[in-house]
Scaffold this motif. Structure first.
Motif, PDB file in Angstrom:
ATOM      1  N   TYR A 222      -2.842  15.008  -2.480  1.00 56.90           N
ATOM      2  CA  TYR A 222      -3.398  16.345  -2.657  1.00 56.90           C
ATOM      3  C   TYR A 222      -2.779  17.319  -1.666  1.00 56.90           C
ATOM      4  O   TYR A 222      -2.291  16.929  -0.591  1.00 56.90           O
ATOM      5  CB  TYR A 222      -4.914  16.310  -2.448  1.00 56.90           C
ATOM      6  N   GLU A 225      -4.172  17.127   1.795  1.00 58.71           N
ATOM      7  CA  GLU A 225      -3.647  15.978   2.542  1.00 58.71           C
ATOM      8  C   GLU A 225      -2.257  16.287   3.095  1.00 58.71           C
ATOM      9  O   GLU A 225      -1.936  15.924   4.235  1.00 58.71           O
ATOM     10  CB  GLU A 225      -3.582  14.748   1.638  1.00 58.71           C
ATOM     11  N   SER A 232      -3.055   9.823   2.777  1.00 60.41           N
ATOM     12  CA  SER A 232      -3.194   9.964   1.329  1.00 60.41           C
ATOM     13  C   SER A 232      -4.178   8.955   0.755  1.00 60.41           C
ATOM     14  O   SER A 232      -4.069   8.580  -0.410  1.00 60.41           O
ATOM     15  CB  SER A 232      -1.820   9.775   0.668  1.00 60.41           C
ATOM     16  N   ARG A 234      -7.497   9.187   0.055  1.00 60.57           N
ATOM     17  CA  ARG A 234      -8.369   9.705  -0.984  1.00 60.57           C
ATOM     18  C   ARG A 234      -7.619   9.833  -2.313  1.00 60.57           C
ATOM     19  O   ARG A 234      -8.103   9.392  -3.364  1.00 60.57           O
ATOM     20  CB  ARG A 234      -8.919  11.063  -0.549  1.00 60.57           C
ATOM     21  N   SER A 235      -6.464  10.433  -2.291  1.00 62.07           N
ATOM     22  CA  SER A 235      -5.719  10.618  -3.538  1.00 62.07           C
ATOM     23  C   SER A 235      -5.206   9.297  -4.093  1.00 62.07           C
ATOM     24  O   SER A 235      -5.102   9.113  -5.316  1.00 62.07           O
ATOM     25  CB  SER A 235      -4.553  11.587  -3.327  1.00 62.07           C
ATOM     26  N   ASP A 238      -8.044   7.672  -5.956  1.00 60.92           N
ATOM     27  CA  ASP A 238      -8.251   8.414  -7.205  1.00 60.92           C
ATOM     28  C   ASP A 238      -7.150   8.098  -8.210  1.00 60.92           C
ATOM     29  O   ASP A 238      -7.406   7.998  -9.425  1.00 60.92           O
ATOM     30  CB  ASP A 238      -8.273   9.917  -6.923  1.00 60.92           C
ATOM     31  N   TRP A 276      -3.718   4.273   6.956  1.00 58.45           N
ATOM     32  CA  TRP A 276      -4.566   3.372   6.193  1.00 58.45           C
ATOM     33  C   TRP A 276      -3.716   2.270   5.575  1.00 58.45           C
ATOM     34  O   TRP A 276      -2.497   2.351   5.514  1.00 58.45           O
ATOM     35  CB  TRP A 276      -5.344   4.123   5.111  1.00 58.45           C
ATOM     36  N   TRP A 281      -8.285   0.938   1.869  1.00 53.19           N
ATOM     37  CA  TRP A 281      -8.239   1.256   0.445  1.00 53.19           C
ATOM     38  C   TRP A 281      -9.361   0.535  -0.297  1.00 53.19           C
ATOM     39  O   TRP A 281     -10.062   1.131  -1.122  1.00 53.19           O
ATOM     40  CB  TRP A 281      -6.869   0.859  -0.099  1.00 53.19           C
ATOM     41  N   GLN A 284     -12.745   2.160   0.533  1.00 49.05           N
ATOM     42  CA  GLN A 284     -12.969   3.418  -0.179  1.00 49.05           C
ATOM     43  C   GLN A 284     -13.230   3.180  -1.660  1.00 49.05           C
ATOM     44  O   GLN A 284     -14.099   3.814  -2.271  1.00 49.05           O
ATOM     45  CB  GLN A 284     -11.755   4.339  -0.005  1.00 49.05           C
ATOM     46  N   ASP A 288     -16.761   4.271  -3.577  1.00 45.79           N
ATOM     47  CA  ASP A 288     -16.817   5.228  -4.680  1.00 45.79           C
ATOM     48  C   ASP A 288     -17.803   4.802  -5.762  1.00 45.79           C
ATOM     49  O   ASP A 288     -18.290   5.639  -6.537  1.00 45.79           O
ATOM     50  CB  ASP A 288     -15.428   5.398  -5.301  1.00 45.79           C
TER      51      ASP A 288
END
Length: 533
Positions: A222, A225, A232, A234-235, A238, A276, A281, A284, A288
């Protein structure tokens, strides 16, 4: 006959012979009497029991393959030397079919273009010619199963179409649109190549944690980021969730793997320098609450990366860390899966690997011993590994390394190719019990009681020589055996001219065949014994 015969005496209580044992690359010094080691480590003792209770070595086939690039193969030429070398070695999988890789992948457009067809589901114009050609080449010409890398975002979907590092490294503007696109593509793959969607792995990402905000990174995620240099994570989660849902919508049995990081122990919970790694990973992904469960965890094992940055990994340094890194990584990853509520038995794939970036001058000479030793460690049940797939070819940083390894010229077969061919000869037989002590020699043994035959692969992935005292037991009703001897040495010529030679050896009254084999540093030996009529 050997081109350059090496002569030595082989003696035992029951047998006295003199013979040469020349392989494609070097003489195999085989002695039934105990040899003296000069300038070598202490002897290793290896015992193989001719007992097939472990069952077939089916998993071995999944370990015989390699990462490649589209430029390694001339897809227009099904008769090039690399193809012949690949098929001769019996390699089973081919990685790095990039799903959206220009001429060799799916091309995507929002506007009508020549050669593109409108796809009603994704509401995009798609051109499959490159992907069909690439997958067809791997399946029909190489006879292999492709691993499909979903490692880029089509530029027309990107949230940064003008980014200097490349629009394919940024998150899409609409994850749902991206999911629909992958559904359409997976449906096409299943229709065009029936059954492939359930045999291949779709690996989502390519070292997405490794960016530092500079143009040209694999994954920038994103905009926030990129601007904050916040990593990265979070992205990337996703991305995997959207890809997983899109691929599974087309085929619930499609196998989707992630996060494809550059090492198994990155981030604050590990030993690397990135923000990370797989542990964060997984945490997260679980937090979610989407219900998305990866079909496999996939990562690379570049143990030298930390050494380049003046850092050490968790479990040693230098050659030791890269030698053992993946073994630690597999155990580490299974604990992280369990800690985050996932099954610790989820398959783990290792799709890129290196030994030591600082040693590229000798990487080809050591590649055969390194890949043979590591594959033996995975396939031998005594080590407790359950890696589902692994690429242990030593990447030396040069593009096109795969075909260079197999065939630099029409009749050339490199040492690493010879190691793969040795391992390929063991597929389809049963795993035999092994036990070893002394010097660090890796061993894998297979057998077929109906032939009957036994094969023992020995790999010395060390900088010092080590003689091996090998005993194959439980050879009931064998009085003599024919031994086929093959060797690969680090000092070998670049090409493999011959296939080895045969000797007759004795089996004692207790059904044991005893040999002592000299193994120079970074060498591989394959002994195939069959009952002598």
């Amino acid at each position: 006959m050997s081109r350059n015969p090496c002569r030595l005496s082989l003696t035992s209580r029951r047998l006295s012979i003199a013979a040469a044992a020349l392989t494609g690359i070097g003489c195999l010094l085989l002695q039934v009497s105990v040899a003296r080691a000069i300038g070598s480590s202490s002897p290793a003792e290896v015992v193989v029991t001719f007992d097939t209770s472990h069952g077939p070595a089916d998993r071995l086939a999944a370990l015989l393959g390699s990462t490649s690039y589209g430029t390694d193969l001339d897809i227009a030429d099904p008769d090039n030397p690399g193809v012949h070398a690949w098929r001769e070695a019996g390699l089973a999988y081919y990685r790095a079919v990039n799903l959206f890789d220009g001429a060799n992948g799916v091309q995507v457009s929002r506007e009508p273009r020549r050669g593109f067809r409108y796809d009603r589901y994704s509401r995009l114009f798609l051109r499959y010619q490159g992907l069909d050609r690439h997958l067809g080449y791997v399946r029909d010409v190489l006879g292999a199963v492709p691993i499909i890398n979903v490692g880029e975002i089509p530029g027309v979907l990107s949230s940064c179409p003008d980014y200097p590092g490349g629009s394919t490294a940024c998150a899409p503007t609409d994850w749902k649109e991206y999911s629909r696109l992958l559904t359409s593509v997976a449906r096409h793959v299943d229709a065009r190549f029936p059954g492939l969607g359930e045999r291949t792995w779709y690996e989502v990402g390519n070292e997405p944690e490794s960016h530092d905000g500079a143009p040209g990174e694999y994954w920038m995620g994103y905009e926030w980021e990129r601007l904050a240099l916040a990593g990265s994570l979070r992205s990337s989660v996703d991305w995997f969730t959207a890809a997983y849902r899109g691929l599974k919508a087309a085929n619930p049995h499609a196998r989707v793997a992630g996060p494809v990081t550059s090492h198994w122990a990155m981030g604050p919970d590990g030993c690397g320098a990135a923000d990370w790694g797989p542990s964060e990973w997984l945490t997260q992904l679980a937090a979610d609450g989407t219900g998305v469960v990866p079909d496999a965890i996939v990562y690379h094992d570049y143990a030298w990366a930390a050494l380049d940055n003046g850092r050490l990994w968790c479990f040693g340094d230098g050659d030791d860390v890269s030698r053992a890194s993946w073994l630690h990584g597999e155990a580490w990853t299974r604990t992280k899966l369990a800690a985050n509520g996932f099954s610790p038995n989820i398959p783990i794939l290792l799709t890129e690997h290196n030994r030591d970036l600082s040693d590229t001058d000798h990487v080809q000479h050591k590649a055969a011993a390194h890949l043979a030793a590591n594959i033996a460690r995975v396939a031998n049940p005594i080590n407790g590994s359950n890696l589902a797939q692994a690429d242990f070819y030593v990447f030396d940083g040069e593009p096109g390394h795969l075909m260079a390894m197999y065939a630099a010229e029409p009749e050339c077969r490199r040492p690493a190719w010879a190691a793969y061919a040795m391992l390929g000869a063991m597929v389809g037989q049963d795993i035999l019990d092994t036990a070893s002590s002394g010097a660090a020699i890796d061993v894998l043994a297979t057998g077929d009681p109906h032939a009957p035959l036994a094969r023992v692969l020995l790999a010395n992935d060390n900088p010092v020589a080590a003689p091996v005292s090998l005993a194959i037991r439980n050879l009931v009703d064998w009085s003599q055996a024919t031994a086929h001897l093959q060797a690969i040495d680090a000092t070998s010529d670049a090409c493999v001219p011959d296939a080895g030679s045969f000797q007759t050896v004795g089996v004692d009254e207790e059904g044991t065949l005893a040999l002592t084999i000299e193994m120079p540093s970074f060498s591989v030996r394959l002994v195939t014994v069959t009952r002598h009529p």
